[in-house]
Design a protein around this motif. Sequence first.
Motif, PDB file in Angstrom:
ATOM      1  N   ASP A 277      -1.848   4.782  -9.351  1.00 49.41           N
ATOM      2  CA  ASP A 277      -1.017   4.186  -8.304  1.00 49.41           C
ATOM      3  C   ASP A 277      -0.246   2.967  -8.813  1.00 49.41           C
ATOM      4  O   ASP A 277      -0.215   1.911  -8.160  1.00 49.41           O
TER       5      ASP A 277
ATOM      6  N   GLY B 298      -4.146   1.649  -9.996  1.00 51.26           N
ATOM      7  CA  GLY B 298      -2.984   1.863 -10.849  1.00 51.26           C
ATOM      8  C   GLY B 298      -3.073   1.060 -12.135  1.00 51.26           C
ATOM      9  O   GLY B 298      -3.605  -0.052 -12.148  1.00 51.26           O
TER      10      GLY B 298
ATOM     11  N   VAL C  43       2.551   1.575  -6.450  1.00 51.02           N
ATOM     12  CA  VAL C  43       2.171   1.123  -5.105  1.00 51.02           C
ATOM     13  C   VAL C  43       2.275  -0.398  -5.039  1.00 51.02           C
ATOM     14  O   VAL C  43       1.652  -1.096  -5.839  1.00 51.02           O
TER      15      VAL C  43
ATOM     16  N   GLY D 154       0.771  -1.229   0.000  1.00 49.63           N
ATOM     17  CA  GLY D 154       0.000   0.000   0.000  1.00 49.63           C
ATOM     18  C   GLY D 154       0.800   1.274   0.000  1.00 49.63           C
ATOM     19  O   GLY D 154       0.250   2.359  -0.036  1.00 49.63           O
ATOM     20  N   LYS D 155       2.158   1.212   0.050  1.00 48.84           N
ATOM     21  CA  LYS D 155       2.992   2.406  -0.018  1.00 48.84           C
ATOM     22  C   LYS D 155       3.913   2.296  -1.220  1.00 48.84           C
ATOM     23  O   LYS D 155       4.416   1.220  -1.525  1.00 48.84           O
TER      24      LYS D 155
ATOM     25  N   SER E 110      -6.332  -2.548  -8.156  1.00 45.64           N
ATOM     26  CA  SER E 110      -7.406  -1.827  -7.477  1.00 45.64           C
ATOM     27  C   SER E 110      -8.057  -2.818  -6.520  1.00 45.64           C
ATOM     28  O   SER E 110      -8.629  -3.819  -6.953  1.00 45.64           O
TER      29      SER E 110
ATOM     30  N   ASP F  24      -6.154   0.741   1.342  1.00 43.84           N
ATOM     31  CA  ASP F  24      -6.967   1.861   0.872  1.00 43.84           C
ATOM     32  C   ASP F  24      -7.760   1.427  -0.360  1.00 43.84           C
ATOM     33  O   ASP F  24      -7.178   1.121  -1.403  1.00 43.84           O
TER      34      ASP F  24
ATOM     35  N   THR G 126       4.343  -4.230  -7.926  1.00 42.19           N
ATOM     36  CA  THR G 126       3.518  -3.087  -8.317  1.00 42.19           C
ATOM     37  C   THR G 126       2.834  -3.393  -9.643  1.00 42.19           C
ATOM     38  O   THR G 126       3.181  -4.361 -10.333  1.00 42.19           O
TER      39      THR G 126
ATOM     40  N   GLN H  24      -7.151   3.073  -4.002  1.00 40.30           N
ATOM     41  CA  GLN H  24      -5.942   2.911  -4.821  1.00 40.30           C
ATOM     42  C   GLN H  24      -6.297   2.277  -6.173  1.00 40.30           C
ATOM     43  O   GLN H  24      -7.080   1.339  -6.254  1.00 40.30           O
TER      44      GLN H  24
END
Length: 613
Positions: free
Chosen positions: A70, A55, A73, A4-5, A292, A50, A213, A53
């Motif tokens: 994202d 990407g 992430v 998540g980061k 997602s 989250d 990612t 998010q």
Amino acid sequence: MREGKPTPEAVPMEETADPITAALNELHASLASDSSGTLASYIPQLAEVDPGQFGLALATLDGRRYQAGDAAVPFTLQSVSKPFVYALALADLGLEEVLSRVGAEPSGEAFNAISLEPGSGRPSNPMVNAGAILTTSLVRGDGPAARFERIRELLSAFAGRPLDMDEKVFASELETGDRNRALAYLMRNAGSLRCDVDEAIDVYFRQCALLATAADVAVMAATLANGGINPCTKATVVSQSIAEHVLAVMASCGMYDYAGEWLLRVGLPAKSGVSGGLVAVSPGQFGIGLFSPPLDARGNSVRAVAASRVLAERFQLHLMHHPGRSAPVIAHAGSAVTTRSGRLRRRKERDVLHAHGGDIDLRSLQGDIEFAAAEVILQSLSAVPAARPGSARWLVLDVQGISRLHPVAARMLDAAVLELGTRGIVVVVGDGHRRGLLPHATVELPSPEEALEWCEDALLDRHGALLAPAAELPLRDHDVLAALDDEARAVLSAAVSPYTYQREERVLASDDEVLLLILSGRLAAYTQGATARRLGSMGPGTAVTRLQPLDDGRAQPMLVAELPGEGGLLRRAQLERLEREHPRVLARLWRLLASSREVGCWPVAAPAWGSRR
């Protein structure tokens, strides 16, 4: 590293607002507000991420990468890991041995369903949990730690960078993974799972907890699309046959009980995971990575599925779509330094073109242009230098060889034309079909030949060397007379007579007309027949002798006035008089006309652009 980061190890993507990134950004913006779906709460750690998010990433077979949202992430791969571990099992044991232990038929059931073959306990396919647990157990290794390390190394090779494991997600799955343990015990009881249950489950949960990612997943997908060769590292990760086998199973089984409709609507090999990840492959073109977290009732990411459907429709990615492209999409690339138009020019203009022709770039395109072909063209166009401050550049796009321009490719190329304009590049299209393929081009002309002539005129005008067709050149300043000595100049000036021609008038059509010194206007030479082809043109300061038959024996070309003008004409009677009275002058004249370095004379100087085509 925590899920998540953003990960600092993630390889940065293309930062320019190119058409592909713009399309991904547009797609991201259109779907970001969709809040439907729920998080995978049965794994407690996944319920804490989250849900907003989202990407998207795309990686091509040339190693270029694009992203939106994202995409940097990290998230745990979960079931997205399954195709890649299946590839490792195939590499270790071969297809026949793996098929004897794990089937390849779609189950039509949920990812965690009890789907085992009666009697043998063989799972239906390696994409459902039961099949994935057994597939993981097939990977060779001296114990579970060694087996997991081989899995981690292979998935890292697919991604092109080392992948770490999320210890908290792993612990969470160990604590709550009773259904997967139950599947393992059933297979152990049936004899299909031949190792310790806890050992198999431990390695399986660890592979699911590997972090990646969307950008990584796109590269992993592109490696499969590239026949097992990582397009970024150029390393061979698996063989082409293994890549094909993995893609086949992904196409039929990767989306669980949505697999059939997925193949119908999207038409790409894919695999989803309950953390919200999705990997999709366009074989021979590129790989897609999506992330997602909110899931639909089948366990697939809501936004990722929706984005995939839009991408497949816009980019025409369905496996059953036939691209029809076989030849290189860029047939010719160069500049006006080495490739000139068929326009004969006076010496001053030729000198300027020789010195500054590098400011005119040329691209000839051909074939059936779809997404992958358009992306190749975009990269070529991105290499065109921007105009220097206070200066200008030109680009000739020869598009008449394009047999079909797909809608997505048209949008990509027209967006590139707009971007070139922001860099001071004037785009001129040459297309004999006059199809208007690139609406934002500065101008479209009936042929690439005329497009290059147009750009040459613009360059010459910028350097003050262009003699406008309407401005009459004095006879004494014509290149032919300027290159002669005083005696020869006086003799020839007296021998030629004024000659006027109107637009579309045939010029030098009579046997009596031998040589024309063009002082204004513009002439063009065309082949004769129903499909007349423009061979080249001539402007002020150049000369035309009686046109000779073409090499293949066809009738001699027609000389037609494209713009009205005037010239000095040498008729046969004057020629015969020069032969009698001034043979030295006539000999000097013929030597001069034969020297393309001195003067431009048709047909002695052959058109480079026209002869190349």
